[in-house]
Enzyme design. Sequence first.
Site, short mmCIF file in Angstrom:
data_model
loop_
_atom_site.label_atom_id
_atom_site.label_comp_id
_atom_site.label_asym_id
_atom_site.label_seq_id
_atom_site.Cartn_x
_atom_site.Cartn_y
_atom_site.Cartn_z
CE1 TYR A 1 -4.15 -2.09 4.91
CE2 TYR A 1 -3.22 0.08 4.49
CZ TYR A 1 -3.79 -1.09 4.03
OH TYR A 1 -3.97 -1.26 2.67
CB SER B 1 -0.87 0.03 1.26
OG SER B 1 -1.54 1.28 1.36
P1 NAP Z 1 -11.64 -5.51 -0.05
O1 NAP Z 1 -12.49 -4.95 -1.15
O2 NAP Z 1 -12.03 -5.28 1.37
O3 NAP Z 1 -11.48 -7.08 -0.33
C1 NAP Z 1 -10.71 -7.83 0.55
C2 NAP Z 1 -10.60 -9.26 0.07
O4 NAP Z 1 -9.75 -9.97 0.96
C3 NAP Z 1 -11.93 -9.99 0.06
O5 NAP Z 1 -11.90 -10.90 -1.01
C4 NAP Z 1 -11.92 -10.72 1.41
O6 NAP Z 1 -12.71 -11.89 1.42
C5 NAP Z 1 -10.45 -11.07 1.52
N1 NAP Z 1 -9.98 -11.31 2.87
C6 NAP Z 1 -10.04 -10.48 3.95
N2 NAP Z 1 -9.46 -11.05 5.02
C7 NAP Z 1 -9.04 -12.27 4.62
C8 NAP Z 1 -8.41 -13.35 5.26
N3 NAP Z 1 -8.06 -13.28 6.56
N4 NAP Z 1 -8.12 -14.46 4.54
C9 NAP Z 1 -8.47 -14.56 3.24
N5 NAP Z 1 -9.08 -13.57 2.58
C10 NAP Z 1 -9.37 -12.44 3.25
O7 NAP Z 1 -10.14 -4.98 -0.17
P2 NAP Z 1 -9.31 -4.33 -1.39
O8 NAP Z 1 -9.46 -2.87 -1.29
O9 NAP Z 1 -9.59 -5.03 -2.64
O10 NAP Z 1 -7.83 -4.65 -0.89
C11 NAP Z 1 -7.04 -5.69 -1.42
C12 NAP Z 1 -5.61 -5.44 -1.02
O11 NAP Z 1 -5.19 -4.17 -1.49
C13 NAP Z 1 -5.40 -5.42 0.51
O12 NAP Z 1 -4.17 -6.05 0.84
C14 NAP Z 1 -5.33 -3.94 0.82
O13 NAP Z 1 -4.59 -3.68 2.00
C15 NAP Z 1 -4.64 -3.42 -0.42
N6 NAP Z 1 -4.84 -1.99 -0.66
C16 NAP Z 1 -6.09 -1.49 -0.92
C17 NAP Z 1 -6.23 -0.12 -1.12
C18 NAP Z 1 -7.55 0.52 -1.43
O14 NAP Z 1 -7.65 1.75 -1.43
N7 NAP Z 1 -8.60 -0.23 -1.70
C19 NAP Z 1 -5.11 0.72 -1.06
C20 NAP Z 1 -3.88 0.16 -0.79
C21 NAP Z 1 -3.75 -1.19 -0.59
P3 NAP Z 1 -14.27 -11.89 1.93
O15 NAP Z 1 -15.07 -11.39 0.77
O16 NAP Z 1 -14.58 -13.31 2.22
O17 NAP Z 1 -14.34 -10.97 3.11
#
Ligand code: NAP
Length: 248
Positions: A157, A143
């Site tokens: 985080y 991130s």
């Molecule tokens: P999201 O929409 O909240 O989706 C999270 C995904 O991870 C879902 O498929 C969820 O499954 C799964 N998950 C959560 N906890 C888990 C666990 N303990 N074991 C297995 N699967 C798990 O998140 P996102 O925004 O796509 O983020 C994805 C990655 O990008 C993360 O690492 C996040 O830190 C990073 N990121 C995101 C942003 C942003 O702005 N969105 C920015 C920087 C970095 P369920 O559906 O079953 O809950």
Amino acid sequence: MSKVILITGGSRGIGRSAAVLAGARGWSVGVNYTSNAAAADETVAAVKAAGGQAIAIHGDVSDEAATVAMFDATEQAFGKLDGVVNNAGIVAPGSALADMDIARMKRVFDVNVLGAYLCAREAARRLSTSRGGKGGSLVNISSAAARLGGPGEYVDYAGSKGAIDTLTIGLAKELGRDGVRVNAIRPGLIETEIHASGGKPDRAQVMGATTPLGRPGTADEVGESIVWLLSDASSYVTGALLDVAGGR
Ligand code: NAP
């Protein structure tokens, strides 16, 4: 060339976009999720509609046995892995460090650090040529918070993502001669449901407007970078930390 990949947290958000874009290349995808089975099923259907193959795999990445099992399930369904996306991650509601309790910090570090290290370990075991693997690509999702620090919102985080950057630098050096490339993507403010889980559903929209590109990013814009790092088009890229953050 068709590839077999596993995406942790592949059911929603950035992981889902990467899965569907991989499907459009005809790849086979293990779509891991932990609680939302309906979303995982929707993603599997979307990957198939795009031209690939997919299975949904339940499992919490912070659970060692579950993590090993999700790699097994992908290889049993589709054959030896070519790539892994270490994407599952969580945030907790915004808070100053002084107000954080240990349960919250443990969960964030368990999922974002221990879970990611376990997945990276499994990827190293299965992709490395010296261990019988085909070589391949590991893409770690870090991130922009790793370099910004997350003050007042989530320094826990941010620190967990700093660990992902360091893991990427070390493992790229460790696995280079084993035919495994290891890179990280540092997304900025991306429109997914993660912000609602941190208590601010409109966070990406509001803060995205203040970035140099003047808007939040989409999950597909990160997914494109993931698929490129998985693909042979990035064959000389390893140990890279790629900001996909609109200049933030
Ligand atoms: P999201 O929409 O909240 O989706 C999270 C995904 O991870 C879902 O498929 C969820 O499954 C799964 N998950 C959560 N906890 C888990 C666990 N303990 N074991 C297995 N699967 C798990 O998140 P996102 O925004 O796509 O983020 C994805 C990655 O990008 C993360 O690492 C996040 O830190 C990073 N990121 C995101 C942003 C942003 O702005 N969105 C920015 C920087 C970095 P369920 O559906 O079953 O809950």
